[in-house]
Design a protein around this motif. Structure first.
Motif, PDB file in Angstrom:
ATOM      1  N   ALA A 109       0.829  -1.205   0.000  1.00 43.28           N
ATOM      2  CA  ALA A 109       0.000   0.000   0.000  1.00 43.28           C
ATOM      3  C   ALA A 109       0.860   1.250   0.000  1.00 43.28           C
ATOM      4  O   ALA A 109       0.551   2.236  -0.694  1.00 43.28           O
ATOM      5  CB  ALA A 109      -0.927  -0.014   1.212  1.00 43.28           C
ATOM      6  N   MET A 110       1.936   1.254   0.756  1.00 44.55           N
ATOM      7  CA  MET A 110       2.827   2.420   0.802  1.00 44.55           C
ATOM      8  C   MET A 110       3.473   2.659  -0.563  1.00 44.55           C
ATOM      9  O   MET A 110       3.581   3.803  -1.012  1.00 44.55           O
ATOM     10  CB  MET A 110       3.903   2.231   1.869  1.00 44.55           C
ATOM     11  CG  MET A 110       3.374   2.284   3.288  1.00 44.55           C
ATOM     12  SD  MET A 110       2.628   3.855   3.702  1.00 44.55           S
ATOM     13  CE  MET A 110       4.070   4.876   3.773  1.00 44.55           C
ATOM     14  N   SER A 111       3.902   1.610  -1.225  1.00 44.35           N
ATOM     15  CA  SER A 111       4.509   1.795  -2.545  1.00 44.35           C
ATOM     16  C   SER A 111       3.472   2.271  -3.557  1.00 44.35           C
ATOM     17  O   SER A 111       3.768   3.096  -4.425  1.00 44.35           O
ATOM     18  CB  SER A 111       5.175   0.509  -3.025  1.00 44.35           C
ATOM     19  OG  SER A 111       4.203  -0.491  -3.250  1.00 44.35           O
ATOM     20  N   SER A 112       2.239   1.790  -3.440  1.00 45.60           N
ATOM     21  CA  SER A 112       1.178   2.233  -4.324  1.00 45.60           C
ATOM     22  C   SER A 112       0.869   3.713  -4.095  1.00 45.60           C
ATOM     23  O   SER A 112       0.684   4.480  -5.048  1.00 45.60           O
ATOM     24  CB  SER A 112      -0.080   1.392  -4.103  1.00 45.60           C
ATOM     25  OG  SER A 112      -1.152   1.890  -4.855  1.00 45.60           O
ATOM     26  N   LEU A 113       0.809   4.117  -2.823  1.00 47.33           N
ATOM     27  CA  LEU A 113       0.561   5.524  -2.511  1.00 47.33           C
ATOM     28  C   LEU A 113       1.708   6.410  -2.989  1.00 47.33           C
ATOM     29  O   LEU A 113       1.481   7.521  -3.486  1.00 47.33           O
ATOM     30  CB  LEU A 113       0.350   5.708  -1.013  1.00 47.33           C
ATOM     31  CG  LEU A 113      -0.982   5.204  -0.460  1.00 47.33           C
ATOM     32  CD1 LEU A 113      -1.001   5.305   1.055  1.00 47.33           C
ATOM     33  CD2 LEU A 113      -2.130   5.984  -1.062  1.00 47.33           C
ATOM     34  N   ALA A 114       2.927   5.924  -2.850  1.00 45.29           N
ATOM     35  CA  ALA A 114       4.075   6.709  -3.307  1.00 45.29           C
ATOM     36  C   ALA A 114       4.039   6.903  -4.815  1.00 45.29           C
ATOM     37  O   ALA A 114       4.304   8.008  -5.320  1.00 45.29           O
ATOM     38  CB  ALA A 114       5.373   6.028  -2.891  1.00 45.29           C
ATOM     39  N   ASP A 119       2.667  10.330  -9.490  1.00 47.57           N
ATOM     40  CA  ASP A 119       1.839  10.579 -10.669  1.00 47.57           C
ATOM     41  C   ASP A 119       1.047  11.868 -10.517  1.00 47.57           C
ATOM     42  O   ASP A 119       0.906  12.649 -11.464  1.00 47.57           O
ATOM     43  CB  ASP A 119       0.887   9.413 -10.922  1.00 47.57           C
ATOM     44  CG  ASP A 119       1.595   8.165 -11.403  1.00 47.57           C
ATOM     45  OD1 ASP A 119       2.773   8.274 -11.836  1.00 47.57           O
ATOM     46  OD2 ASP A 119       0.980   7.071 -11.347  1.00 47.57           O
ATOM     47  N   ALA A 120       0.504  12.101  -9.325  1.00 46.24           N
ATOM     48  CA  ALA A 120      -0.269  13.323  -9.090  1.00 46.24           C
ATOM     49  C   ALA A 120       0.629  14.554  -9.192  1.00 46.24           C
ATOM     50  O   ALA A 120       0.214  15.590  -9.739  1.00 46.24           O
ATOM     51  CB  ALA A 120      -0.928  13.256  -7.722  1.00 46.24           C
ATOM     52  N   ALA A 121       1.838  14.459  -8.654  1.00 46.83           N
ATOM     53  CA  ALA A 121       2.766  15.585  -8.742  1.00 46.83           C
ATOM     54  C   ALA A 121       3.134  15.857 -10.197  1.00 46.83           C
ATOM     55  O   ALA A 121       3.201  17.020 -10.627  1.00 46.83           O
ATOM     56  CB  ALA A 121       4.013  15.306  -7.925  1.00 46.83           C
TER      57      ALA A 121
END
Length: 156
Positions: A109-114, A119-121
């Motif tokens: 989950a942490m790698s997915s959020l990162a 991507d958002a940035a």
């Protein structure tokens, strides 16, 4: 060629094990009945002379065989562990499974959020660069002004 050598090695090992088991069994019989060898020797001597063997000689041989069988059955038999131990082992395995699953899931989950944050940035920087171009209308269209409340007016 290697399979043949491999088979020969294990054949030799099996032969050594059988020989060792035979010696152990012979030692058990001789230790169980020290008079068994003398009784057997006496019986053989009586057979050689042609005389009938004494009635106690077969009984001594049978007693030695019985004692050897009893000593072999005295070996501790494998028993199942107690039920409480099975429950404890199951609980420990379950606890370890939950902990490992939590750690793997949280790292995923942490790698997915990162990656989503990256991507958002990247999307935000792309939007900032193209903000001016996105609000510009093509040539020939009237200019539109949008108020803060969201209403649009044609610029004159």
């Amino acid at each position: 060629m290697t399979e043949r050598a491999f088979d020969d090695f294990f054949d030799d090992e099996l032969a050594l094990e059988e020989e060792a088991e035979g010696k152990v069994a012979a030692e058990d019989v001789s230790a169980a009945a020290p008079g068994a060898e003398t009784a057997a020797a006496t019986g053989d001597a009586a057979d050689a002379e042609g005389a009938a063997p004494a009635s106690d000689v077969p009984a001594a041989g049978a007693t030695a065989a019985t004692e050897a069988a009893v000593s072999a059955s005295d070996a501790p038999a494998r028993q199942a562990p107690p039920f409480w131990m099975v429950l404890v082992i199951t609980a420990i395995a379950l606890l370890l499974g939950v902990i490992i699953g939590y750690l793997l899931g949280s790292s995923a989950a942490m790698s997915s959020l990162a990656s989503a944050q990256a991507d958002a940035a990247a999307q935000q920087t792309a939007d900032t660069a193209s903000d001016d171009a996105s609000y510009a209308l093509p040539e020939g269209h009237p200019q539109v002004e949008v108020d803060t409340d969201g209403t649009a007016h044609v610029a004159e």
